[in-house]
Design an enzyme around this catalytic site. Structure first.
Site, short mmCIF file in Angstrom:
data_model
loop_
_atom_site.label_atom_id
_atom_site.label_comp_id
_atom_site.label_asym_id
_atom_site.label_seq_id
_atom_site.Cartn_x
_atom_site.Cartn_y
_atom_site.Cartn_z
N CYS A 1 0.81 -1.22 0.00
CA CYS A 1 0.00 0.00 0.00
C CYS A 1 0.84 1.27 0.00
CB CYS A 1 -0.93 0.01 1.20
SG CYS A 1 -2.02 -1.42 1.20
N HIS B 1 -3.75 7.02 0.97
CA HIS B 1 -3.92 5.71 0.30
C HIS B 1 -5.36 5.26 0.57
CE1 HIS B 1 -4.03 1.55 -0.47
NE2 HIS B 1 -3.97 1.19 0.79
N ASN C 1 -9.86 -0.64 -2.98
CA ASN C 1 -8.47 -0.41 -2.58
C ASN C 1 -7.57 -0.97 -3.68
OD1 ASN C 1 -5.87 -0.83 -1.51
ND2 ASN C 1 -6.63 -1.15 0.56
N1 ACO Z 1 -19.35 -9.48 4.24
C1 ACO Z 1 -20.11 -9.81 5.31
N2 ACO Z 1 -19.59 -10.14 6.49
C2 ACO Z 1 -18.26 -10.12 6.61
C3 ACO Z 1 -17.41 -9.79 5.56
C4 ACO Z 1 -18.01 -9.45 4.33
N3 ACO Z 1 -17.29 -9.10 3.26
N4 ACO Z 1 -16.15 -9.85 5.98
C5 ACO Z 1 -16.19 -10.23 7.27
N5 ACO Z 1 -17.46 -10.40 7.66
C6 ACO Z 1 -17.97 -10.78 8.95
C7 ACO Z 1 -16.99 -11.61 9.75
O1 ACO Z 1 -17.05 -12.97 9.38
C8 ACO Z 1 -17.47 -11.39 11.15
O2 ACO Z 1 -18.57 -12.20 11.38
P1 ACO Z 1 -18.82 -12.85 12.84
O3 ACO Z 1 -18.98 -11.68 13.75
O4 ACO Z 1 -20.05 -13.66 12.65
O5 ACO Z 1 -17.60 -13.65 13.14
C9 ACO Z 1 -17.98 -9.94 11.12
O6 ACO Z 1 -18.19 -9.64 9.73
C10 ACO Z 1 -17.01 -8.97 11.71
O7 ACO Z 1 -15.71 -9.27 11.21
P2 ACO Z 1 -14.51 -8.36 11.50
O8 ACO Z 1 -13.34 -8.85 10.73
O9 ACO Z 1 -14.37 -8.17 12.96
O10 ACO Z 1 -15.05 -7.01 10.84
P3 ACO Z 1 -14.56 -5.57 11.03
O11 ACO Z 1 -15.61 -4.77 11.64
O12 ACO Z 1 -13.20 -5.51 11.64
O13 ACO Z 1 -14.45 -5.12 9.52
C11 ACO Z 1 -12.69 -4.77 7.94
C12 ACO Z 1 -13.53 -5.79 8.67
C13 ACO Z 1 -13.60 -3.94 7.03
C14 ACO Z 1 -11.67 -5.50 7.12
C15 ACO Z 1 -12.05 -3.85 9.00
O14 ACO Z 1 -11.37 -4.61 9.96
C16 ACO Z 1 -11.13 -2.87 8.40
O15 ACO Z 1 -11.55 -1.94 7.77
N6 ACO Z 1 -9.83 -3.07 8.61
C17 ACO Z 1 -8.82 -2.28 8.00
C18 ACO Z 1 -8.18 -3.15 7.02
C19 ACO Z 1 -7.98 -2.48 5.71
O16 ACO Z 1 -8.35 -1.37 5.45
N7 ACO Z 1 -7.35 -3.23 4.89
C20 ACO Z 1 -7.10 -2.74 3.59
C21 ACO Z 1 -5.90 -3.35 3.08
S1 ACO Z 1 -4.54 -2.82 3.97
C22 ACO Z 1 -4.34 -1.29 3.58
O17 ACO Z 1 -4.59 -0.90 2.49
C23 ACO Z 1 -3.84 -0.47 4.67
#
Ligand code: ACO
Length: 352
Positions: free
Chosen positions: A117, A279, A309
């Site tokens: 990234c 980013h 992204n």
């Molecule tokens: N659709 C539906 N449900 C989903 C999905 C999806 N695509 N993905 C995960 N879930 C579910 C999980 O299975 C989980 O279910 P459960 O509670 O029954 O176990 C629930 O949603 C919550 O999962 P979490 O992983 O805790 O969700 P969170 O609220 O953390 O959101 C996310 C996930 C969006 C990835 C968040 O953590 C985030 O934004 N993190 C930052 C990561 C990021 O931006 N990465 C980008 C790449 S790295 C970069 O560019 C910096």
């Protein structure tokens, strides 16, 4: 003593595939919803490259053509290529040489940057040093990704696969003697303690060396089948892994920190920023950073809603769009900031 020139962005271009994939389109592969994706990431749609006609390199070439034309030069004028990507066409050689061949450039140097990234900001910083040293006059810096080829499109991989999109952006760096114009400074950081939090382990040579958890069957694998084994495929160990919450927590600390570092190095304030191009990791991260730095909506440009992204491509794509929309004019202070896998993070401050 001769004054060192600064690097300026002399031309910028972007390319995204025409194939639009909405959140609802993903429902045919995995259990997810438009509502979940928009609420957690801000993403409405992304682009996926044509399966066989578009590669990371060919998208980079399309963006580069525009950047080169806008710089008022031609491909043979380029004297160095820096290509940032995490999804190269080949494991080796890198995309830089494939672009050199595709664009019929001279036998110039071609360097690939693997900083995910923050790859584009790292690449820009490397190019900036070559310009300042006087070694090169026309450097092509490209960020491009074809994520759609390597994601886990099952429900197991949904936390990652819904986030990423394909595309490319490119700039031409040239020296400028103009006072107070061009790249003012760049700031690069890393923290390898978090390397496995956002990573694609296989194929690779790690042999479980770094992790208590086993990520493949290296002990039992036949010689010749260690790098890529049937078991890796059967156990779905060939896709990227991410602890989303750990990434989020660190990102919202490091983004503001590296932006403030850049401003402080130049004696500037957040109010001096005309446009911050973060980013495009996740809209929630950008909003958090905006809030923390008390920036107005006009000061932050986001387009993750349309493109997802695109990792190394996200900053040049957003910068190009913002410039094309007239949001960035000559003399404006632009801040680029990135955080991602590694962890690595970086910023660049430039006077347009
Ligand atoms: N659709 C539906 N449900 C989903 C999905 C999806 N695509 N993905 C995960 N879930 C579910 C999980 O299975 C989980 O279910 P459960 O509670 O029954 O176990 C629930 O949603 C919550 O999962 P979490 O992983 O805790 O969700 P969170 O609220 O953390 O959101 C996310 C996930 C969006 C990835 C968040 O953590 C985030 O934004 N993190 C930052 C990561 C990021 O931006 N990465 C980008 C790449 S790295 C970069 O560019 C910096």
């Amino acid at each position: 003593m001769l004054a060192m020139p600064r690097s300026k962005i002399a031309g910028i271009g972007m390319y995204v595939p025409s194939n639009i994939v909405t959140n609802n389109d993903l429902l045919k592969y995995m259990e997810t919803s438009d509502e979940w994706i928009q609420e957690r990431t801000g993403i409405k749609e992304r682009r996926y490259a044509h399966r066989t006609e578009e590669t990371t390199t060919t998208m980079g070439v399309e963006a580069a053509k525009i950047a080169i034309e806008r710089a008022g030069i031609t491909p043979p004028d380029i004297d160095f290529i820096i290509f940032a990507t995490l999804c190269p066409d080949y494991y080796f050689p890198g995309c830089g040489v494939l672009l050199q061949r595709a664009m019929k450039m001279k036998e110039i140097g071609a360097l690939d940057v693997r900083n995910q990234c923050s790859g584009f900001v790292y690449a820009l910083s490397v190019g900036d040093q070559f310009i300042k040293s006087g070694m090169y006059k026309n450097i092509l810096v490209v960020g491009a990704e074809k994520h759609s080829f390597g994601l886990d499109f099952t429900t197991r991989g949904r936390n990652i696969s819904v986030i990423f999109g394909d595309g490319a952006g490119a700039v031409v760096l040239q020296p400028t003697e103009e006072n107070n114009r061009g790249i003012l400074s760049t700031h690069l950081h890393s923290d390898g303690d978090s390397a496995e939090i956002l990573a694609m382990y296989n194929p690779g040579t790690h042999a479980n060396h770094w992790m208590p958890e086993k990520y493949a069957d290296f002990d039992e694998a036949e010689i010749g089948q260690m790098f890529f084994s049937h078991k890796m495929i059967d156990k779905e160990q060939i896709f990227p892994n991410m602890d989303g919450q750990a990434v989020f927590k660190k990102a919202v600390i490091k983004f503001p920190e590296v932006i403030l570092e850049a401003l402080s190095a130049n004696g500037l304030q957040t109010t001096d920023i005309k446009v911050l191009i973060p980013h495009q990791a996740n809209l929630r991260i950008s909003q958090f950073v905006q809030h923390k730095l008390k920036l107005t909506d006009d000061q932050v440009y986001n387009n993750i809603q349309k493109f997802g992204n695109t990792t190394a491509a996200s900053i040049p794509i957003a910068l190009c769009e913002a410039w094309e929309m007239g949001k960035i004019k000559e003399g404006d202070l632009v801040c680029l900031a990135a955080f991602g896998s590694g962890f690595t993070w970086a910023s660049a401050l430039l006077r347009w």
